[in-house]
Motif scaffolding. Structure first.
Motif, PDB file in Angstrom:
ATOM      1  N   LEU A   1      -5.568   2.845   0.240  1.00 33.53           N
ATOM      2  CA  LEU A   1      -5.774   1.440  -0.137  1.00 33.53           C
ATOM      3  C   LEU A   1      -5.832   0.518   1.077  1.00 33.53           C
ATOM      4  O   LEU A   1      -5.677  -0.700   0.951  1.00 33.53           O
ATOM      5  CB  LEU A   1      -4.661   0.984  -1.085  1.00 33.53           C
ATOM      6  CG  LEU A   1      -4.629   1.673  -2.454  1.00 33.53           C
ATOM      7  CD1 LEU A   1      -3.397   1.239  -3.244  1.00 33.53           C
ATOM      8  CD2 LEU A   1      -5.896   1.346  -3.247  1.00 33.53           C
ATOM      9  N   ASN A   2      -6.067   1.093   2.229  1.00 33.23           N
ATOM     10  CA  ASN A   2      -6.073   0.312   3.468  1.00 33.23           C
ATOM     11  C   ASN A   2      -7.076  -0.839   3.425  1.00 33.23           C
ATOM     12  O   ASN A   2      -6.825  -1.917   3.962  1.00 33.23           O
ATOM     13  CB  ASN A   2      -6.381   1.221   4.652  1.00 33.23           C
ATOM     14  CG  ASN A   2      -6.357   0.476   5.972  1.00 33.23           C
ATOM     15  OD1 ASN A   2      -5.331  -0.043   6.384  1.00 33.23           O
ATOM     16  ND2 ASN A   2      -7.509   0.392   6.629  1.00 33.23           N
ATOM     17  N   SER A   3      -8.195  -0.612   2.755  1.00 34.92           N
ATOM     18  CA  SER A   3      -9.248  -1.637   2.741  1.00 34.92           C
ATOM     19  C   SER A   3      -8.847  -2.880   1.969  1.00 34.92           C
ATOM     20  O   SER A   3      -9.441  -3.949   2.154  1.00 34.92           O
ATOM     21  CB  SER A   3     -10.533  -1.056   2.142  1.00 34.92           C
ATOM     22  OG  SER A   3     -10.326  -0.645   0.794  1.00 34.92           O
TER      23      SER A   3
ATOM     24  N   LEU B   1      -2.584  -4.036   5.861  1.00 33.71           N
ATOM     25  CA  LEU B   1      -1.287  -4.188   6.532  1.00 33.71           C
ATOM     26  C   LEU B   1      -1.374  -3.713   7.979  1.00 33.71           C
ATOM     27  O   LEU B   1      -2.129  -2.776   8.291  1.00 33.71           O
ATOM     28  CB  LEU B   1      -0.223  -3.374   5.793  1.00 33.71           C
ATOM     29  CG  LEU B   1       0.225  -3.910   4.434  1.00 33.71           C
ATOM     30  CD1 LEU B   1       1.060  -2.870   3.702  1.00 33.71           C
ATOM     31  CD2 LEU B   1       1.018  -5.200   4.614  1.00 33.71           C
ATOM     32  N   PRO B   2      -0.607  -4.309   8.878  1.00 37.72           N
ATOM     33  CA  PRO B   2      -0.532  -3.783  10.248  1.00 37.72           C
ATOM     34  C   PRO B   2      -0.076  -2.328  10.221  1.00 37.72           C
ATOM     35  O   PRO B   2       0.709  -1.931   9.355  1.00 37.72           O
ATOM     36  CB  PRO B   2       0.516  -4.691  10.907  1.00 37.72           C
ATOM     37  CG  PRO B   2       0.519  -5.938  10.092  1.00 37.72           C
ATOM     38  CD  PRO B   2       0.221  -5.510   8.685  1.00 37.72           C
TER      39      PRO B   2
ATOM     40  N   GLU C   1       3.712 -12.250   3.306  1.00 37.83           N
ATOM     41  CA  GLU C   1       2.606 -11.659   2.564  1.00 37.83           C
ATOM     42  C   GLU C   1       2.513 -10.158   2.819  1.00 37.83           C
ATOM     43  O   GLU C   1       2.211  -9.377   1.913  1.00 37.83           O
ATOM     44  CB  GLU C   1       1.284 -12.339   2.939  1.00 37.83           C
ATOM     45  CG  GLU C   1       0.075 -11.852   2.145  1.00 37.83           C
ATOM     46  CD  GLU C   1       0.232 -12.021   0.634  1.00 37.83           C
ATOM     47  OE1 GLU C   1      -0.358 -11.211  -0.107  1.00 37.83           O
ATOM     48  OE2 GLU C   1       0.951 -12.960   0.216  1.00 37.83           O
ATOM     49  N   HIS C   2       2.791  -9.730   4.047  1.00 41.47           N
ATOM     50  CA  HIS C   2       2.803  -8.291   4.356  1.00 41.47           C
ATOM     51  C   HIS C   2       3.854  -7.570   3.514  1.00 41.47           C
ATOM     52  O   HIS C   2       3.608  -6.479   2.996  1.00 41.47           O
ATOM     53  CB  HIS C   2       3.086  -8.072   5.844  1.00 41.47           C
ATOM     54  CG  HIS C   2       1.980  -8.516   6.734  1.00 41.47           C
ATOM     55  ND1 HIS C   2       2.180  -8.895   8.050  1.00 41.47           N
ATOM     56  CD2 HIS C   2       0.652  -8.657   6.508  1.00 41.47           C
ATOM     57  CE1 HIS C   2       1.028  -9.229   8.588  1.00 41.47           C
ATOM     58  NE2 HIS C   2       0.082  -9.092   7.677  1.00 41.47           N
ATOM     59  N   VAL C   3       5.027  -8.173   3.398  1.00 40.22           N
ATOM     60  CA  VAL C   3       6.098  -7.551   2.614  1.00 40.22           C
ATOM     61  C   VAL C   3       5.671  -7.442   1.149  1.00 40.22           C
ATOM     62  O   VAL C   3       5.877  -6.401   0.507  1.00 40.22           O
ATOM     63  CB  VAL C   3       7.408  -8.353   2.748  1.00 40.22           C
ATOM     64  CG1 VAL C   3       8.436  -7.891   1.723  1.00 40.22           C
ATOM     65  CG2 VAL C   3       7.976  -8.201   4.158  1.00 40.22           C
TER      66      VAL C   3
END
Length: 509
Positions: free
Chosen positions: A352-354, A358-359, A436-438
């Motif tokens: 789901l990287n796309s 996430l960093p 947002e990353h979390v």
């Protein structure tokens, strides 16, 4: 080529080292050091004095000019024992941030020991086998046991030279009563340390820090040192004789001893007695001095984090993962039971990287959260996600900074009914730019947990398909089916759409 800077704000001095990455190794470009006695007032009054603040800030501004001159890409500044103890530490570090832009990290004694170990093992030859590392700083003493370059145990005790001088040595030369009280205190702390660090069958003893350097040079000047390859061994007997000799001198006389000098002379008596008592208590023949230390460990860790091809990267990742597994065992979580969730979390991160974007470092925080999500049950099953968050955020985990532990703990926190809200207690501890990353990492972990509802079944296989407006999870059921997992995944569809703006569909193959 990247350039890194490591800054050690110690209780006695501030140190800077700048290094450039050349062919996956570090090449030192610049070093600087300033004695600021930051801990002197702290260990007496509990507060950093205005004079110590000013001296330290002036040193850091000089370091900042050097950092800018060398075009440094990344700076990591850490503070140790004095800042751990000072009641006004936060105010002082806020001042440092305003003047330099640096976010100084207060590290624990155990993290300090781990970084010293990394610095020595990354640079010092002859450190295979069982090795004992001793670092007597200004505020604390870190004792670490290493085997084949892997840290086995470490402990921090309040046996720093500045701290002990302030607390016990009130005359010059010190009185017999003061020395007796000093020795009694050192012996008590060493007994406590020996319960954790048992240096049996030690082949090499390495001492770091300025006190060790001064004693090593003074010992060579007054006695014959044994040679171990290209390194000089300073014997326990010579350290004991030197400690007794320095105790009888006044400060002016100690200044004249080779290797000690005017600033070290004020605190060398306490430091010499720590080494003498420690070497004798552990029945060690002596030590060899290494110029490596905390700064080198910080640089080695920065290299490991940024360069996957560096040897230090593999060592760092291994140590960090062992720390996660140790926390699992400590709180009664079987890593084998947690592994399927970690496996699915990793797959979802990649597949789901796309859409999550996430960093890359979030993969590590996600894996750790997957393994540690159930440790809160050790305290109480009710509300165990909250307990897990607290334990992760406040545990010693080698290789995780406080911010990284906070992020990991937040990812593990929101696996029940609650969701990460910026105003919530847990998320207020997370840097705003990471919120947002979390949230996105939480969704991935919730899906991984949903894929592992029936622990009696085999690990389910899942295929991920990403379309412009939807994501499809194709589930390959195990021997006992996948009904519970299907139900759990479909419950996550609404939150998935809220975060990623895509519909989530789950199908059986």
């Amino acid at each position: 080529m990247q350039t890194f800077a490591a800054i050690d704000i110690g209780s006695n001095s501030c140190r800077l080292k700048i290094a450039r990455v050349v062919q996956h190794k570090l090449k030192v470009l610049h070093e600087d050091r300033e004695v600021t006695r930051l801990g002197s007032s702290v260990f007496e009054t509990g507060l950093v004095s205005p004079e110590a603040m000013s001296a330290t800030l002036n040193a850091l501004k000089r370091f900042q000019r050097a950092v800018q001159m060398h075009g440094t890409d990344r700076v990591r500044a850490v503070a140790t024992a004095a800042m751990r103890d000072a009641r006004n530490a936060r105010a002082f570090l806020a001042w440092v941030r305003d003047e330099t832009g640096w976010e100084v990290e207060i590290i624990s004694g155990l993290e300090e020991g781990r970084l010293i170990h990394r610095g020595v093992m990354s640079n010092e030859p002859g450190t295979s086998g069982r090795c004992l590392l001793i670092d007597v700083g200004g505020g604390s003493c870190e004792i670490s046991l290493s085997e084949n370059k892997r840290i086995k145990e470490t402990m921090s005790v309040p046996l720093g030279a500045v701290r002990l001088t302030q607390e016990f040595l009130h005359s010059d030369p010190p009185s017999q009563e003061d020395i007796a009280r000093l020795k009694q205190f050192i012996a008590r702390e060493l007994r406590r340390a020996e319960r954790r660090v048992r240096p049996t069958r030690v082949q090499t003893v390495i001492a770091t820090s300025g006190t060790a350097a001064a004693l090593s040079e003074a010992g060579r000047a007054t006695t014959k040192s044994r040679t171990d390859g290209l390194k000089k061994i300073t014997s326990t007997q010579s350290i004991r004789r030197l400690a007794e000799k320095l105790t009888k001198m006044n400060n002016a006389e100690r200044m004249g001893v080779p290797g000690i000098g005017p600033r070290r002379s004020e605190i060398i008596v306490a430091g010499a007695h720590v080494f003498a008592e420690l070497l004798e208590a552990y029945s060690l023949p002596g030590f060899r001095y290494s110029p490596m230390g905390l700064r080198d460990g910080i640089l080695a860790q920065m290299l490991a984090e940024q360069d996957p091809r560096a040897l230090a990267h593999r060592q760092f990742e291994r140590e960090r993962w062992e720390a996660v597994l140790e926390i699992c065992r400590k709180y009664g979580v079987d890593p084998r039971q947690a592994e399927p969730v970690r496996h699915h979390a990793v797959q979802l991160f990649h597949d789901l990287n796309s859409i999550h974007r996430l960093p890359k470092e979030y993969l590590t925080w996600l894996e750790a959260a997957a393994m540690l999500r159930d440790i809160g049950k050790f305290l109480n099953y009710q509300g165990y996600h909250r307990h897990a968050q607290y334990i992760i955020a406040n545990s010693e985990m080698f290789g995780f900074t406080p911010v990284q532990r906070t992020i990991t703990s937040a990812i593990a926190r929101y696996l029940g009914k609650s969701r990460p809200e910026s105003t919530g207690r847990t998320m207020r501890q997370v840097p705003a730019e990471e919120h947002e990353h979390v949230r996105r990492a939480v969704v991935l972990l919730r899906l991984a947990v949903a894929l592992n509802q029936d622990r009696a079944s085999d690990v389910l296989r899942v295929k991920v398909q990403v379309y412009p407006k939807q994501v499809v999870l194709q589930i390959y059921p195990g021997p006992t089916g996948a009904e519970l997992e299907m139900w759990s995944l479909r419950k996550e569809a609404a939150y998935f759409k809220e975060v990623f703006r895509k519909d989530l569909f789950v199908t059986l193959v």
